[in-house]
Design an enzyme around this catalytic site. Structure first.
Site, PDB file in Angstrom:
ATOM      1  N   ARG A 124     -11.109   1.932 -10.450  1.00  0.00           N
ATOM      2  CA  ARG A 124     -10.554   1.681  -9.118  1.00  0.00           C
ATOM      3  C   ARG A 124      -9.102   2.174  -9.032  1.00  0.00           C
ATOM      4  NH1 ARG A 124      -6.256  -0.503  -6.711  1.00  0.00           N
ATOM      5  NH2 ARG A 124      -6.296  -2.271  -8.145  1.00  0.00           N
ATOM      6  N   ASP A 125      -8.165   1.459  -9.648  1.00  0.00           N
ATOM      7  CA  ASP A 125      -6.752   1.849  -9.553  1.00  0.00           C
ATOM      8  C   ASP A 125      -6.558   3.233 -10.159  1.00  0.00           C
ATOM      9  OD1 ASP A 125      -3.969   1.738  -9.285  1.00  0.00           O
ATOM     10  OD2 ASP A 125      -3.875  -0.354  -9.875  1.00  0.00           O
ATOM     11  N   HIS A 176      -0.833  -7.756 -13.242  1.00  0.00           N
ATOM     12  CA  HIS A 176      -1.197  -6.345 -13.027  1.00  0.00           C
ATOM     13  C   HIS A 176       0.101  -5.543 -13.064  1.00  0.00           C
ATOM     14  CE1 HIS A 176      -3.628  -3.199 -10.758  1.00  0.00           C
ATOM     15  NE2 HIS A 176      -2.408  -2.836 -10.406  1.00  0.00           N
ATOM     16  N   HIS A 211       2.275  -1.904 -13.685  1.00  0.00           N
ATOM     17  CA  HIS A 211       2.322  -0.443 -13.796  1.00  0.00           C
ATOM     18  C   HIS A 211       3.483  -0.071 -14.713  1.00  0.00           C
ATOM     19  CE1 HIS A 211      -0.663   1.033 -10.791  1.00  0.00           C
ATOM     20  NE2 HIS A 211      -0.616  -0.257 -10.461  1.00  0.00           N
ATOM     21  N   CYS A 265      -0.848   3.417  -6.531  1.00  0.00           N
ATOM     22  CA  CYS A 265      -1.181   3.194  -5.127  1.00  0.00           C
ATOM     23  C   CYS A 265      -0.703   4.390  -4.308  1.00  0.00           C
ATOM     24  CB  CYS A 265      -0.512   1.917  -4.620  1.00  0.00           C
ATOM     25  SG  CYS A 265      -0.709   1.687  -2.846  1.00  0.00           S
ATOM     26  N   ASN A 299      -1.044   2.591 -14.279  1.00  0.00           N
ATOM     27  CA  ASN A 299      -1.120   1.220 -14.812  1.00  0.00           C
ATOM     28  C   ASN A 299      -0.696   1.225 -16.280  1.00  0.00           C
ATOM     29  OD1 ASN A 299      -3.577   1.285 -12.735  1.00  0.00           O
ATOM     30  ND2 ASN A 299      -2.942  -0.814 -12.996  1.00  0.00           N
TER      31      ASN A 299
END
Ligand code: COA
Ligand code: ZN
Length: 312
Positions: free
Chosen positions: A17-18, A209, A211, A242, A251
Site C-alpha cells: 500500500r504505502d 508509522h 518514514h 504520500c 517508510n
C-alpha cells in the site's frame, strides 16, 4: 524505566500500500499478488495489502478489488485495506478485507490536500463507516497522519492528536496508528507522545508509522519501543510515501528494522533471509534502487573472506 527487550515487536508490512502508492511505474496486479503472497510466507501477521481510494487520487492502487480477491490468504494473517470514506469501506468489505484502516490527518491542511475534506468531514464519514461495519467481524483501525509534523503547518499540537485519538476511541476503533507522514518526528517527541497515548490505550492497540525521510526512522522506533509501543509499520526495501505531502519519502525499511531487532534480541517472528531475498527483487520490479541498507551491506553476521595473502 528499564526496557524489557524480550517483548515481541510486531511489524505490519505496508509495502503493497504505502510502498506502491507513490511509484510512477504501473505494477501489474499479478505482481502485487505475488508480493503479498511472498510477504505472507515471510512471517508477517499483518499486511496492508492495498487501499480503496479514488483511482484518480492514487492510480497505482486502482486494482484493489482484484488484488484482494487474488491473494492466497494465510491463516493468522490479517489483510488490511486503507480507506478514506464510506465508498472505500464498501469496496473493501466487498473485497473481504479483514481490517479497515481509516485515515485522517492531524493537520487540517494535509487532510485537505490528501483527502479533500476537513478533519470534521473525515470523522463524520468514519461514523458512517462504523455504522456500515456494524456487528460484522471486520476490524477497524484509525490513523492520525502528520501526528509528528506537517509539511504545510510544521509542528502539530499534541492536544490536537490526543483529541483525534479520543474521537477514534469514541467511534469504537480497535486500534489507533500515529503516523509520521513526512519523517518529521524525533525520538524525544516520540517517547513523550507514546507515553501519553498509552495512558489511553493498551500497547496491543497502538501502531507507530514512521518514514525515514530525515534518517531518524529507526531511532524513533526504539524511542517508541522504550516508551512501551510494540507495533510498527514498515515497508520492504524502504519503499513508500504520500503523493500529497511534498518531500515525502520511504517508510522505515522492514529488513533494516528486522536486522536491528535480531541484533538486539527483540523477537519479530520475521525471516530476515527471506525478506532480503524479496528485497533484491524490487529494483527490477520498480526500475530503481531501494533506500534499504542491510540488503546492500549484508547482515552483521555475513562475514567476508580475507583478502588474498592476509593473515588473520
Ligand atoms: N473509491 C473509489 N472511488 C471513489 C472513492 C473511493 N473510496 N471515493 C470517491 N470516489 C469517486 C466518486 O465516486 C467520484 O467518482 P465520479 O467522478 O466518477 O463521480 C469521484 O471519486 C469524486 O468523489 P468525491 O467524493 O467528490 O471525492 P474527491 O474528489 O473530493 O476526493 C477522496 C476525496 C477522499 C476520495 C480522495 O481525495 C482520495 O481518494 N484520497 C486518498 C488519497 C490517498 O490515498 N493518500 C495516501 C494514503 S493516506
Ligand atoms: Zn506512510
Amino acid at each position: 524505566m528499564i526496557t524489557d527487550y524480550s517483548e515481541r515487536l510486531i511489524i505490519q508490512e505496508v509495502s503493497p500500500r504505502d510502498g506502491l502508492q507513490i511509484e510512477p511505474v504501473w505494477v501489474e496486479t499479478v505482481d502485487k499478488i505475488k508480493l503479498i503472497n511472498e510477504l505472507s510466507l515471510a512471517g508477517f501477521s499483518r499486511i496492508e495489502a492495498g487501499s480503496f481510494v479514488s483511482p484518480k487520487a492514487i492510480p497505482a492502487l486502482r486494482d484493489g478489488e482484484e488484488v484482494f480477491q487474488g491473494i492466497t490468504r494465510r491463516a493468522g494473517v490479517i489483510y488490511v485495506a486503507l480507506i478514506p470514506n464510506l465508498k472505500g469501506a464498501q469496496r473493501a468489505i466487498e473485497a473481504e478485507a479483514d481490517e479497515l484502516n481509516l485515515v485522517l490527518s492531524a493537520s487540517q491542511s494535509h487532510n485537505q490536500a490528501n483527502m479533500r475534506m476537513t478533519r470534521e468531514q473525515s470523522l463524520s464519514a468514519f461514523g458512517d463507516v462504523v455504522s456500515l461495519a456494524g456487528d460484522s467481524s471486520i476490524r477497524l483501525n484509525g490513523t492520525v497522519a502528520t501526528t509528528f509534523g506537517c509539511p504545510f503547518e510544521g509542528r502539530i499540537e499534541e492536544d490536537v492528536v490526543m483529541r483525534l485519538v479520543e474521537a477514534y476511541l469514541e467511534l469504537g476503533m480497535q486500534g489507533v496508528t500515529l503516523a509520521d507522514t513526512t519523517g518529521m518526528a524525533n525520538p524525544r517527541q516520540v517517547y513523550r507522545i507514546v507515553q501519553r497515548v498509552l495512558d489511553r490505550l493498551p500497547a496491543s492497540a497502538l501502531t507507530l508509522h514512521f518514514h525515514n525521510t530525515r534518517g531518524l526512522g529507526l531511532s524513533n522506533v526504539l524511542a517508541a519501543y522504550e516508551a512501551g509501543a510494540r507495533r510498527f509499520d514498515a515497508s520492504l526495501g524502504g519503499l513508500g510515501g504520500c503523493p500529497f505531502a511534498p518531500g515525502a519519502s520511504g517508510n522505515i525499511c522492514t529488513e533494516d528494522l528486522v536486522n536491528l531487532c535480531d541484533e538486539m534480541g527483540i523477537e519479530t517472528g520475521i525471516d530476515l533471509p527471506h525478506l532480503l531475498a524479496m528485497s533484491r527483487t524490487l529494483p527490477s520490479l520498480l526500475g530503481h534502487e531501494m533506500p534499504g541498507q542491510v540488503v546492500k551491506a549484508g547482515r552483521n553476521g555475513d562475514l567476508h573472506p580475507l583478502p588474498f595473502g592476509s593473515v588473520r
